[in-house]
Design an enzyme around this catalytic site. Structure first.
Site, mmCIF file in Angstrom:
data_model
loop_
_atom_site.group_PDB
_atom_site.id
_atom_site.type_symbol
_atom_site.label_atom_id
_atom_site.label_comp_id
_atom_site.label_asym_id
_atom_site.label_seq_id
_atom_site.Cartn_x
_atom_site.Cartn_y
_atom_site.Cartn_z
ATOM 1 N N ASP A 1 3.894 0.784 0.078
ATOM 2 C CA ASP A 1 3.974 0.158 -1.235
ATOM 3 C C ASP A 1 4.505 1.171 -2.252
ATOM 4 O O ASP A 1 4.313 2.387 -2.100
ATOM 5 C CB ASP A 1 2.599 -0.332 -1.695
ATOM 6 C CG ASP A 1 2.096 -1.513 -0.897
ATOM 7 O OD1 ASP A 1 2.901 -2.113 -0.157
ATOM 8 O OD2 ASP A 1 0.900 -1.827 -1.029
ATOM 9 N N LYS A 2 5.107 0.663 -3.304
ATOM 10 C CA LYS A 2 5.673 1.527 -4.339
ATOM 11 C C LYS A 2 4.635 2.507 -4.879
ATOM 12 O O LYS A 2 4.934 3.689 -5.089
ATOM 13 C CB LYS A 2 6.232 0.667 -5.471
ATOM 14 C CG LYS A 2 6.825 1.466 -6.627
ATOM 15 C CD LYS A 2 7.368 0.545 -7.711
ATOM 16 C CE LYS A 2 7.927 1.330 -8.879
ATOM 17 N NZ LYS A 2 8.470 0.453 -9.942
#
Length: 368
Positions: A149-150
Site C-alpha cells: 500500500d502507498k
C-alpha cells in the site's frame, strides 16, 4: 526491442531467460505492441518463423533459436506506447537510496511511506516510474513482482530479469513467500497470539477502494503475535498474512477492535493516539523470505521509517524483540468471537453510510 512495427524484417535470438516459454508470451515480454491477433495473423500467412520454419503462437521456444518478425504497419487507430520521460539526477539518487540489497536476480528496496508502488490517474510519483534508475548493468529493466500500500513502508522486491520475475511471482502465488509485518495497534488484544480468519470483499459504495469482512468473500487469514504492550493504550505486534488480500492486515486488525495506529480509513478516530504520536500509518513490511531463483533462500529485513521509530521510542517499545517468527498458535482461533467482531464492525459501517445518505437527501431537498 520495444517497438513491434518496422519497415524491415527483423531477427531476434532467444535468450536463456526465455527458454521454454510460448512464442506468444515472448512477444508479450519483448514486443508488447504486437497483440495476439497480429501474431496469429503473421503465423497464418507464414511470415512468422522460428529457425526458418513456420511457427505458431503456442509453440514452445528454446534458447538460441532465431525468431523472424515480419515488417508491418501499425493498425489504424493503434495507440502509441507512451515513452517514459528521463529521470532527473535527484530522482536517480533517490531511487538508488532505497536499494539495500542487489544480486544477479533480485533488487530489494526499503519503500518509504507515502510513495505509491504503481501510478494511476492522480499518481505521478511511484516506484515503477523510478525503475530505470535501478537497471544498473542488467540487460532488462527491473520488474515489480508484488505490491505494498502507498502508506505502508518496508521490503519491496523487484526482479532483475524475466526469469527471476516468473520465479518470484510463482512463489507469491503458491504462498511459498513468508512475509512478516510490524505494526503498532491501538488497545491490546485479550489473546497475545492467534489467527484472524475473516473472509474479505470490496465494500459496496466505495468504488472498490475499501474492503470489509464478508462471509461470502475471499478467504483471508492473518497470524498475529503481541510483542510488547504500552499499558492498555497500544501494542507492538508482528503480523504474518497467510493470504494476500487487499488491505488485509488493516481490515483484520480493525475488525477485532484494534486498528493499526494511524489507519483512519478503517479505524476512524479509534486509530489515533493523543500527544505527539504521529498520525501516519504504523505498518511496516519488516521481513521477506522466499526461494531465490539461483538457489537457496532470499531472506531480507528493512529498517523502520522515522515516524515509526519515534513512536516506538515514545511508547517504550524495543524493536529487537520484534524479530521473531509468527507461528500458528497451539490452540485454534475462536471463530464465533471473530464473527461477532466482524458483524459489529460491518454494523458500524452501515450506520455511517445511512448517515451519509440522510445528509445527501437534505442537500437535494434544499435545492428546490
Amino acid at each position: 526491442m520495444s517497438k513491434a512495427f518496422s519497415d524491415e524484417v527483423r531477427e531476434f535470438t532467444i535468450a536463456p531467460d526465455d527458454d521454454g516459454i510460448r512464442l506468444d508470451r515472448w512477444f508479450k515480454r519483448h514486443l508488447p505492441d504486437a497483440t495476439f491477433n497480429i501474431v496469429s495473423r503473421w503465423a497464418r500467412t507464414g511470415q512468422l518463423r522460428l529457425d526458418g520454419k513456420r511457427a505458431a503462437p503456442g509453440d514452445r521456444i528454446e534458447a538460441g533459436q532465431v525468431v523472424r518478425v515480419p515488417p508491418a504497419d501499425p493498425p489504424k487507430g493503434a495507440k502509441q506506447k507512451q515513452v517514459r520521460p528521463p529521470l532527473s539526477e535527484d530522482q536517480i539518487a533517490f531511487a538508488r537510496s532505497l536499494d539495500f540489497h542487489r544480486d544477479k536476480s533480485a533488487l530489494v528496496l526499503n519503500k518509504p511511506p507515502g510513495l505509491a508502488v504503481q501510478g494511476g490517474s492522480k499518481t505521478k510519483d511511484h516506484v515503477d516510474g523510478l525503475l530505470d534508475a535501478l537497471q544498473y548493468e542488467a540487460e532488462a529493466r527491473p520488474r515489480l513482482v508484488h505490491r505494498l500500500d502507498k502508506d505502508t513502508s518496508g521490503v519491496l522486491l523487484v526482479a532483475r530479469s524475466p526469469r527471476a520475475a516468473s520465479i518470484f511471482s510463482k512463489s507469491f502465488s503458491s504462498r511459498r513467500a513468508t512475509k512478516i509485518y510490524w505494526a503498532i495497534i491501538t488497545g491490546v488484544p485479550d489473546i497475545d497470539e492467534g489467527t484472524i480468519d475473516l473472509a474479505l470483499s470490496k465494500q459496496p459504495g466505495t468504488g472498490g477502494e475499501k474492503m470489509h469482512p464478508d462471509p461470502g468473500g475471499q478467504s483471508a487469514k492473518t497470524l498475529y503475535r503481541v510483542i510488547e504492550r504500552a499499558g492498555n493504550e497500544a501494542a507492538f505486534v508482528a503480523l504474518q498474512p497467510l493470504t494476500g488480500r487487499t488491505h488485509q492486515l488493516r481490515v483484520h486488525m480493525a475488525a477485532i477492535g484494534h486498528p493499526i495506529l494511524g489507519d483512519g480509513k478503517y479505524g476512524g478516530q479509534d486509530a489515533f493516539l493523543t500527544g505527539e504520536i504521529s498520525r501516519k500509518l504504523h505498518l511496516h513490511a519488516r521481513r521477506l523470505a522466499l526461494p531465490h531463483p539461483d538457489g537457496g533462500m532470499l531472506d531480507v529485513t528493512a529498517e523502520l521509517p522515522d515516524h515509526f521509530d519515534k513512536t516506538m521510542t515514545a511508547l517504550g517499545f524495543t524493536a529487537s524483540l520484534g524479530d521473531v517468527d509468527v507461528a500458528p498458535p497451539d490452540l485454534p482461533p475462536d471463530p464465533a468471537a471473530q464473527k461477532r467482531a466482524a458483524r459489529a464492525y460491518a454494523k458500524d459501517i452501515r450506520k455511517g453510510r445511512r448517515g451519509e445518505r440522510r445528509g445527501r437527501g437534505k442537500s437535494r431537498g434544499g435545492k428546490g
